[in-house]
Design an enzyme around this catalytic site. Structure first.
Site, mmCIF file in Angstrom:
data_model
loop_
_atom_site.group_PDB
_atom_site.id
_atom_site.type_symbol
_atom_site.label_atom_id
_atom_site.label_comp_id
_atom_site.label_asym_id
_atom_site.label_seq_id
_atom_site.Cartn_x
_atom_site.Cartn_y
_atom_site.Cartn_z
ATOM 1 N N ASN A 181 0.806 -1.236 0.000
ATOM 2 C CA ASN A 181 0.000 0.000 0.000
ATOM 3 C C ASN A 181 0.837 1.283 0.000
ATOM 4 O OD1 ASN A 181 0.735 -0.609 2.604
ATOM 5 N ND2 ASN A 181 -1.188 0.022 3.525
ATOM 6 N N LYS A 204 12.156 -8.155 1.607
ATOM 7 C CA LYS A 204 11.248 -8.750 0.608
ATOM 8 C C LYS A 204 10.110 -7.773 0.353
ATOM 9 C CE LYS A 204 7.603 -11.236 0.532
ATOM 10 N NZ LYS A 204 6.916 -10.641 -0.640
ATOM 11 N N GLU A 207 4.607 -8.652 -3.559
ATOM 12 C CA GLU A 207 4.565 -9.175 -4.931
ATOM 13 C C GLU A 207 3.770 -8.263 -5.878
ATOM 14 O OE1 GLU A 207 3.621 -10.582 -2.150
ATOM 15 O OE2 GLU A 207 1.830 -11.850 -2.330
ATOM 16 N N SER A 258 -0.915 -7.905 6.959
ATOM 17 C CA SER A 258 -2.170 -8.223 7.638
ATOM 18 C C SER A 258 -1.902 -8.926 8.972
ATOM 19 C CB SER A 258 -3.018 -9.121 6.748
ATOM 20 O OG SER A 258 -2.308 -10.311 6.485
ATOM 21 N N GLU A 280 3.734 -4.595 12.262
ATOM 22 C CA GLU A 280 2.791 -3.501 12.006
ATOM 23 C C GLU A 280 1.639 -4.118 11.244
ATOM 24 O OE1 GLU A 280 2.983 -0.530 13.079
ATOM 25 O OE2 GLU A 280 5.105 -0.084 13.418
ATOM 26 N N CYS A 314 -3.512 1.075 6.687
ATOM 27 C CA CYS A 314 -3.707 0.249 7.881
ATOM 28 C C CYS A 314 -4.396 1.053 8.975
ATOM 29 C CB CYS A 314 -2.358 -0.246 8.369
ATOM 30 S SG CYS A 314 -1.142 1.059 8.454
ATOM 31 N N GLN A 361 -8.101 -7.688 -3.931
ATOM 32 C CA GLN A 361 -8.588 -6.642 -3.031
ATOM 33 C C GLN A 361 -9.897 -6.049 -3.551
ATOM 34 O OE1 GLN A 361 -7.375 -5.456 0.005
ATOM 35 N NE2 GLN A 361 -6.018 -7.228 -0.050
ATOM 36 N N GLU A 363 -12.209 -7.507 -5.392
ATOM 37 C CA GLU A 363 -13.323 -8.428 -5.119
ATOM 38 C C GLU A 363 -13.682 -8.408 -3.636
ATOM 39 O OE1 GLU A 363 -14.979 -9.798 -7.372
ATOM 40 O OE2 GLU A 363 -13.646 -9.706 -9.117
ATOM 41 N N LYS A 364 -12.654 -8.343 -2.807
ATOM 42 C CA LYS A 364 -12.885 -8.370 -1.361
ATOM 43 C C LYS A 364 -13.699 -7.139 -0.937
ATOM 44 C CE LYS A 364 -9.995 -7.356 2.415
ATOM 45 N NZ LYS A 364 -8.699 -7.295 3.041
ATOM 46 N N GLU A 411 -11.494 -5.327 8.694
ATOM 47 C CA GLU A 411 -10.735 -4.337 7.934
ATOM 48 C C GLU A 411 -11.087 -4.501 6.458
ATOM 49 O OE1 GLU A 411 -6.468 -4.935 7.698
ATOM 50 O OE2 GLU A 411 -6.227 -2.816 8.167
ATOM 51 N N ILE A 412 -11.751 -3.517 5.879
ATOM 52 C CA ILE A 412 -12.175 -3.638 4.476
ATOM 53 C C ILE A 412 -11.028 -3.290 3.541
ATOM 54 C CG2 ILE A 412 -13.810 -2.798 2.738
ATOM 55 C CD1 ILE A 412 -15.787 -2.244 5.045
HETATM 56 N N1 LIG Z 1 0.229 -1.599 10.450
HETATM 57 C C1 LIG Z 1 0.759 -1.115 9.355
HETATM 58 O O1 LIG Z 1 1.633 -0.253 9.425
HETATM 59 C C2 LIG Z 1 0.310 -1.598 8.013
HETATM 60 C C3 LIG Z 1 0.776 -0.958 6.881
HETATM 61 C C4 LIG Z 1 0.359 -1.420 5.635
HETATM 62 C C5 LIG Z 1 -0.496 -2.489 5.548
HETATM 63 N N2 LIG Z 1 -0.916 -3.102 6.652
HETATM 64 C C6 LIG Z 1 -1.842 -4.226 6.571
HETATM 65 O O2 LIG Z 1 -1.497 -5.063 5.465
HETATM 66 C C7 LIG Z 1 -2.662 -5.649 4.912
HETATM 67 C C8 LIG Z 1 -2.704 -5.505 3.417
HETATM 68 O O3 LIG Z 1 -1.599 -6.048 2.832
HETATM 69 P P1 LIG Z 1 -1.557 -7.550 2.271
HETATM 70 O O4 LIG Z 1 -2.908 -8.082 2.061
HETATM 71 O O5 LIG Z 1 -0.597 -7.605 1.140
HETATM 72 O O6 LIG Z 1 -0.964 -8.261 3.525
HETATM 73 P P2 LIG Z 1 -0.178 -9.580 3.578
HETATM 74 O O7 LIG Z 1 -0.019 -9.816 5.004
HETATM 75 O O8 LIG Z 1 -0.751 -10.649 2.746
HETATM 76 O O9 LIG Z 1 1.231 -9.222 2.875
HETATM 77 C C9 LIG Z 1 2.169 -8.397 3.427
HETATM 78 C C10 LIG Z 1 3.543 -8.946 3.095
HETATM 79 O O10 LIG Z 1 3.691 -10.219 3.693
HETATM 80 C C11 LIG Z 1 4.105 -11.174 2.732
HETATM 81 N N3 LIG Z 1 3.580 -12.479 3.103
HETATM 82 C C12 LIG Z 1 2.358 -13.003 2.799
HETATM 83 N N4 LIG Z 1 2.275 -14.249 3.295
HETATM 84 C C13 LIG Z 1 3.428 -14.519 3.924
HETATM 85 C C14 LIG Z 1 3.939 -15.649 4.616
HETATM 86 N N5 LIG Z 1 3.232 -16.768 4.756
HETATM 87 N N6 LIG Z 1 5.171 -15.573 5.142
HETATM 88 C C15 LIG Z 1 5.895 -14.470 5.014
HETATM 89 N N7 LIG Z 1 5.488 -13.382 4.352
HETATM 90 C C16 LIG Z 1 4.253 -13.400 3.809
HETATM 91 C C17 LIG Z 1 3.576 -10.642 1.433
HETATM 92 O O11 LIG Z 1 4.268 -11.194 0.359
HETATM 93 C C18 LIG Z 1 3.808 -9.159 1.617
HETATM 94 O O12 LIG Z 1 5.147 -8.843 1.310
HETATM 95 C C19 LIG Z 1 -3.815 -4.951 5.552
HETATM 96 O O13 LIG Z 1 -4.434 -5.798 6.471
HETATM 97 C C20 LIG Z 1 -3.202 -3.757 6.275
HETATM 98 O O14 LIG Z 1 -3.867 -3.358 7.391
HETATM 99 C C21 LIG Z 1 -0.539 -2.686 7.887
#
Ligand SMILES: NC(=O)c1ccc[n+]([C@@H]2O[C@H](COP(=O)([O-])OP(=O)(O)OC[C@H]3O[C@@H](n4cnc5c(N)ncnc54)[C@H](O)[C@@H]3O)[C@@H](O)[C@H]2O)c1
Length: 634
Positions: A181, A204, A207, A258, A280, A314, A361, A363-364, A411-412
């Protein structure tokens, strides 16, 4: 579907935004698509690539090398070598700081290309990337470059004669996993503090948005960053991300994403080498508008708090609580504001909202909108996709939302504002806190007492009062509860990347400690009739002679330190025997010698008596005037 509060059905069309023109082609070249390991762009070990897509159209922007466990291994061993053998952690902190500043300069030079790439890969408005996010990125690196040479330890006054140093050392190889994001800002939040502290990194990227991290890391090497210090692996979570989280040679993990994935990486870290983890995660942040608020300003801020970055924040203010007295007016104005929001090609000037990041996202978010309608929340506006291409969604507003509806609990992560009604401050605190999250909160009121009550009652890592989304490099950010562990930004983020080492060594006779054993020494009285007593501790009292327990020290302040006399810090005190104040204790009537001393202090007489020194430990030391050193302390 019924529309309330004077918004006619025909107005729910966003007709101007619905027609998307041909997407604008950004002039930026895509030069970096390989993995960056040990200062070199390399193909993935498997040779695989994956497409990164344009969220405006769903079309491929570029094919990017797809890293997996083997590439993570390569990157970690490069980072390990760069950490263990240097030069980065061994370089002076000033030199590290200068490289970070040069990097910030290069970002500024390439700001347009970076902003274009960020918009292309992510879909956020170009103006937002260029005029807000990239300048914050630069500011973050200035901030952390400033910290690099100001990270120092402590000395600790422990009990007992010990010299205790607390050293702050870099933690080692940091593994960092970031979301899509805010690809560049998340890079800065993580890379900035880690490098300032002298660590090396394997990052990392998400993607969905691999392009800008590669470009930025390339510029870092141009600025003089040594090879192996910052390695970038593009790839997917369950492969590359999981390999990084569970790597035995990664010393620290920082993750943003997430809550669900946060739990996974925490477990992977624990099961492998128990590396410390900062997280985070997600949020469902309340934005509370009190009855005394300036409604127009509150409408604008609540709109911004939710819709900024396509609702993909977030900390989005995704539960808008409005006091019942101003509820109707607020709904009307909030709906009108949402309907004015300009949705379209993010490269077009004046566009406030681009597409959602990807089809998943998209669709969600549409599923959540449907769930809101199904659960009988009132759809004020929006609710549909915009156009037929890409992932654009109409700014959507729901009123009459109840606490237990899915749109109020989950969280939408999209442009969907949910508005709830409240009556009492205590009630809204309870309802706002009734969530598994605790990332942020907004409070809108003109009453300082209400603001104080709310900001202390809300369980959230950030509370914005009469503002929202104010981010500054120095302000810590992070979550309560399932919104995360630890804080990023500000001085707090440095602790995430430092090891604390206590170094303890014995200290003989430190001047500032009271000690049972005190060396004392007397020097011969000179013609000025002064006795010098050198003591290792603060002395409170001295008495003259067994027979004459009458004199107190005139001074017990440390006066000098004479290393010639003792090989350790000492306190030097003077006793002027000719001053009457020696007789501070009233002599007893029958103590004729004492009276004599008080009345006619005689140097010769004094020379023949003992000086009894009492120190605060209540040990009595006896020394004879003229003796070199007495250590036979009783
Ligand atoms: N708190 C914050 O500062 C903050 C900031 C941005 C986004 N977010 C949260 O992120 C979410 C949106 O992003 P998303 O859907 O891409 O999240 P996600 O958790 O799927 O992905 C985030 C990162 O984690 C990696 N990842 C996914 N599965 C993994 C695994 N099994 N092992 C290791 N790494 C893995 C992804 O490749 C990506 O780089 C939302 O829920 C949002 O609230 C939080």
């Amino acid at each position: 579907m019924e529309l309330k509060y004077g918004i006619g059905k025909g107005m729910n069309r966003f007709s101007t935004a619905a027609v998307l023109e041909e997407p604008i082609s950004p002039p930026v070249q895509i030069n970096y698509t390989k993995l960056l390991i040990n200062g070199q762009f390399v193909d993935s070990a498997s040779g695989k690539t994956f497409p990164t897509l344009d969220p405006r159209t769903g079309e491929v922007i570029a094919h990017v090398a797809e890293g997996d466990a083997e590439d993570i291994n390569r990157a970690v061993s490069a980072a390990r070598k760069a950490f263990d053998e240097g030069p980065w952690p061994k370089m002076s902190a000033y030199e590290r700081s200068r490289i970070m500043l040069r990097f910030a300069d290069l970002i500024e030079k390439n700001i347009e290309e970076l902003a274009q790439l960020e918009t292309w890969d992510n879909g956020k408005p170009y103006e937002q990337a260029l005029t807000s996010e990239l300048p914050i990125f630069v500011r973050l690196f200035h901030y952390y470059a400033g910290w690099a040479d100001k990270i120092h330890g402590l000395t600790v006054p422990a009990d007992g004669p010990h010299h205790v140093q607390v050293l702050h050392e870099p933690i080692g190889v940091a593994g960092q996993i970031i979301p899509w994001n805010f690809p560049l800002l998340m890079f800065a939040w993580k890379v900035g503090p880690a490098l300032a502290c002298g660590n090396t990194i394997v990052l990392k990227s998400a993607e969905q948005t691999p392009l800008t991290a590669l470009y930025a890391a390339k510029l870092f090497h141009e600025a003089g960053l040594p090879d192996g210090v910052l390695n970038i692996v593009s790839g997917f979570g369950p492969t590359a991300g999981a390999a990084l989280a569970s790597h035995m040679d990664v010393d620290k993990l920082a993750f943003t994403g997430s809550t669900e994935t946060g739990k996974i990486v925490l477990e992977l870290a624990a099961r492998s080498n128990l590396k410390p983890v900062t997280l985070e995660l997600g949020g469902k942040s309340p934005f509370i508008i009190c009855e005394d608020a300036d409604i127009d300003k509150a409408v604008e801020q609540a709109h911004f708090a939710l819709f900024f970055n396509q609702g993909q924040c977030c900390c989005a203010g995704s539960r808008t609580f409005v006091h019942e007295r101003i509820y109707d007016e607020f709904i009307e104005k909030a709906t009108a504001r949402a309907m004015k929001r300009t949705v379209g090609d993010p490269f077009k000037k004046g566009i406030e909202q681009g597409p959602q990041i990807d089809s998943e996202q998209f669709e969600k978010v549409l599923r959540y909108i449907k769930s809101g309608i199904d659960s009988n929340a009132s759809l004020q506006c929006g609710g549909e996709r915009v156009g037929s291409k890409g992932y654009f969604i109409q700014p959507t507003v729901f009123s009459d939302v109840k606490d237990d509806m899915l749109i109020a609990t989950d969280e939408i992560f999209g442009p969907v504002q949910t508005i709830l009604k409240f009556k009492e401050i205590d009630e809204v605190i309870k309802r706002a806190n009734a969530t598994r999250y605790g990332l942020a909160a907004g409070v809108f009121t003109r009453n300082i007492d209400t603001a104080n009550t709310l900001s202390r009652g809300l369980k959230a890592g950030t509370v914005w009062i009469n503002c929202y989304d104010v981010f500054d490099a120095a302000i810590p950010f992070g979550g309560y509860k399932m919104s995360g562990i630890g804080r990023e930004k500000g001085v707090y983020s440095l602790n995430n990347y430092l090891q604390v080492k206590a170094v303890v060594s014995p200290l003989n006779n430190p001047a500032w400690l009271e000690r049972a054993k005190t060396h004392t020494i007397s020097k011969d009285m000179d013609d000025t009739k002064v006795i010098h007593i050198i003591s290792g501790g603060p002395l409170t009292e001295a008495r003259l002679g067994k027979e004459n327990p009458v004199a107190k020290l005139k001074k017990s302040e440390p006066q000098a330190w004479d290393p010639e006399l003792l090989n350790e810090p000492t306190t030097l005190m003077e006793v002027d025997l000719l001053q009457e104040e020696y007789c501070l204790e009233e002599p007893q009537e029958e103590d004729s010698d004492a009276r004599k001393l008080k009345e006619e202090p005689k140097l010769e007489a004094v020379e023949q008596i003992k000086l009894v020194v009492l120190d605060p430990t209540d040990k009595t030391k006896t020394i004879r005037l003229g003796t070199e050193l007495e250590s036979d302390v009783e």
